[in-house]
Design a protein around this motif. Structure first.
Motif, mmCIF file in Angstrom:
data_model
loop_
_atom_site.group_PDB
_atom_site.id
_atom_site.type_symbol
_atom_site.label_atom_id
_atom_site.label_comp_id
_atom_site.label_asym_id
_atom_site.label_seq_id
_atom_site.Cartn_x
_atom_site.Cartn_y
_atom_site.Cartn_z
ATOM 1 N N ALA A 101 11.554 14.368 -6.186
ATOM 2 C CA ALA A 101 11.990 14.821 -4.861
ATOM 3 C C ALA A 101 10.830 14.850 -3.879
ATOM 4 O O ALA A 101 10.967 14.417 -2.724
ATOM 5 C CB ALA A 101 12.627 16.202 -4.968
ATOM 6 N N LEU A 102 9.673 15.346 -4.313
ATOM 7 C CA LEU A 102 8.492 15.378 -3.435
ATOM 8 C C LEU A 102 8.053 13.981 -3.046
ATOM 9 O O LEU A 102 7.760 13.706 -1.877
ATOM 10 C CB LEU A 102 7.353 16.132 -4.118
ATOM 11 C CG LEU A 102 7.521 17.638 -4.256
ATOM 12 C CD1 LEU A 102 6.445 18.223 -5.161
ATOM 13 C CD2 LEU A 102 7.501 18.302 -2.886
ATOM 14 N N VAL A 103 8.005 13.086 -4.012
ATOM 15 C CA VAL A 103 7.605 11.706 -3.724
ATOM 16 C C VAL A 103 8.616 11.045 -2.793
ATOM 17 O O VAL A 103 8.242 10.335 -1.854
ATOM 18 C CB VAL A 103 7.433 10.895 -5.029
ATOM 19 C CG1 VAL A 103 7.242 9.419 -4.742
ATOM 20 C CG2 VAL A 103 6.258 11.433 -5.824
ATOM 21 N N GLY A 104 9.901 11.313 -3.031
ATOM 22 C CA GLY A 104 10.933 10.768 -2.144
ATOM 23 C C GLY A 104 10.744 11.223 -0.708
ATOM 24 O O GLY A 104 10.846 10.434 0.226
ATOM 25 N N GLY A 105 10.434 12.504 -0.530
ATOM 26 C CA GLY A 105 10.185 13.025 0.816
ATOM 27 C C GLY A 105 8.978 12.383 1.472
ATOM 28 O O GLY A 105 9.018 12.029 2.659
ATOM 29 N N VAL A 106 7.913 12.225 0.710
ATOM 30 C CA VAL A 106 6.710 11.587 1.250
ATOM 31 C C VAL A 106 6.998 10.129 1.628
ATOM 32 O O VAL A 106 6.567 9.640 2.679
ATOM 33 C CB VAL A 106 5.534 11.681 0.245
ATOM 34 C CG1 VAL A 106 4.372 10.818 0.674
ATOM 35 C CG2 VAL A 106 5.101 13.131 0.082
ATOM 36 N N MET A 107 7.753 9.437 0.779
ATOM 37 C CA MET A 107 8.057 8.036 1.056
ATOM 38 C C MET A 107 8.971 7.886 2.277
ATOM 39 O O MET A 107 8.839 6.926 3.047
ATOM 40 C CB MET A 107 8.667 7.357 -0.169
ATOM 41 C CG MET A 107 7.699 7.216 -1.328
ATOM 42 S SD MET A 107 6.066 6.544 -0.886
ATOM 43 C CE MET A 107 6.498 4.889 -0.413
ATOM 44 N N LEU A 167 0.834 -1.207 0.000
ATOM 45 C CA LEU A 167 0.000 0.000 0.000
ATOM 46 C C LEU A 167 0.865 1.252 0.000
ATOM 47 O O LEU A 167 0.584 2.208 -0.734
ATOM 48 C CB LEU A 167 -0.941 -0.004 1.206
ATOM 49 C CG LEU A 167 -1.846 1.215 1.365
ATOM 50 C CD1 LEU A 167 -2.720 1.424 0.140
ATOM 51 C CD2 LEU A 167 -2.688 1.080 2.628
ATOM 52 N N ALA A 168 1.929 1.276 0.793
ATOM 53 C CA ALA A 168 2.832 2.432 0.796
ATOM 54 C C ALA A 168 3.454 2.633 -0.578
ATOM 55 O O ALA A 168 3.535 3.764 -1.074
ATOM 56 C CB ALA A 168 3.924 2.248 1.851
ATOM 57 N N LEU A 169 3.865 1.542 -1.216
ATOM 58 C CA LEU A 169 4.439 1.650 -2.562
ATOM 59 C C LEU A 169 3.388 2.120 -3.576
ATOM 60 O O LEU A 169 3.698 2.912 -4.476
ATOM 61 C CB LEU A 169 5.022 0.302 -2.993
ATOM 62 C CG LEU A 169 6.274 -0.144 -2.226
ATOM 63 C CD1 LEU A 169 6.642 -1.575 -2.605
ATOM 64 C CD2 LEU A 169 7.428 0.806 -2.464
ATOM 65 N N THR A 170 2.161 1.650 -3.419
ATOM 66 C CA THR A 170 1.072 2.086 -4.308
ATOM 67 C C THR A 170 0.836 3.583 -4.161
ATOM 68 O O THR A 170 0.686 4.307 -5.157
ATOM 69 C CB THR A 170 -0.223 1.319 -4.000
ATOM 70 O OG1 THR A 170 0.022 -0.075 -4.115
ATOM 71 C CG2 THR A 170 -1.351 1.723 -4.932
#
Length: 194
Positions: free
Chosen positions: A153-159, A130-133
């Protein structure tokens, strides 16, 4: 003979650990194996309900994207991210709904320990998927809205935040709990237990 505490109405009796008279605040006796597995199953059901709702809404959104007019304008990278996201969403859905199927097939077989263990592992797997989705969904949306490097960069920060809050924090708390000394009597000072 027991006495009632002056204000709270609690019973005063000798402590079962050290014999000192006072309000008994020790934890209840340990739960039986059957009570423990039933409690774990009920907790797992509550967690599953929360996770299933989220993954089903997200997966429904993902399926509808392919039927929007803008989908045909997506490039190769965006389509690859979309296909990956849908596959991750489907596997997350399968993992988070699997405990229901396992329970239904094994109900009445006196295998609740095994069911709880398998369901717990599937829940952890489903939460990772789910986190990867969610990460891939964000990448797909942000890559269309903002320039490529900024989206990544934004997605990396959220992940990173997902990893910290969903996995690192629980593991740190679990480690702290395993290092905690056994419950001491409230009347004892550290180092005086017998």
């Amino acid at each position: 003979m027991t006495q009632q505490g002056p204000a709270s109405g609690t019973e005063e009796r000798p402590c079962v650990t050290c014999g000192v008279s006072g309000t008994n605040t020790h934890p209840e006796p340990a739960e039986s194996a059957r009570e423990r597995v039933n409690r774990r199953w009920n907790e797992l059901l509550q967690e599953t309900r929360v996770a299933q709702t989220g993954v089903q809404i997200l997966f429904g959104f993902l399926l509808s994207v392919a039927f929007t007019p803008m989908f045909h304008d997506l490039g190769t990278f965006e389509r690859a991210v979309y296909v990956t996201t849908v596959a991750l969403g489907a596997t997350a859905t399968a993992s988070l709904i699997a405990p229901v199927s396992i329970h239904r097939f094994l109900s009445g077989q006196r295998m609740k320990d095994e069911v709880v263990e398998a369901a717990g592992r599937l829940m952890i797997c489903g939460m990772v998927l789910l986190a990867l989705t969610i990460g891939c969904t964000l990448l797909l949306i942000l890559y269309v809205v903002v320039p490529g490097p900024l989206a990544i960069a934004l997605v990396g920060g959220v992940m990173v935040w997902f990893c910290l809050s969903w996995y690192v924090l629980p593991l740190l708390l679990r480690r702290r709990a395993t290092r905690r000394p056994d419950d001491r009597c409230e009347h004892e000072t550290p180092g005086t237990s017998s």
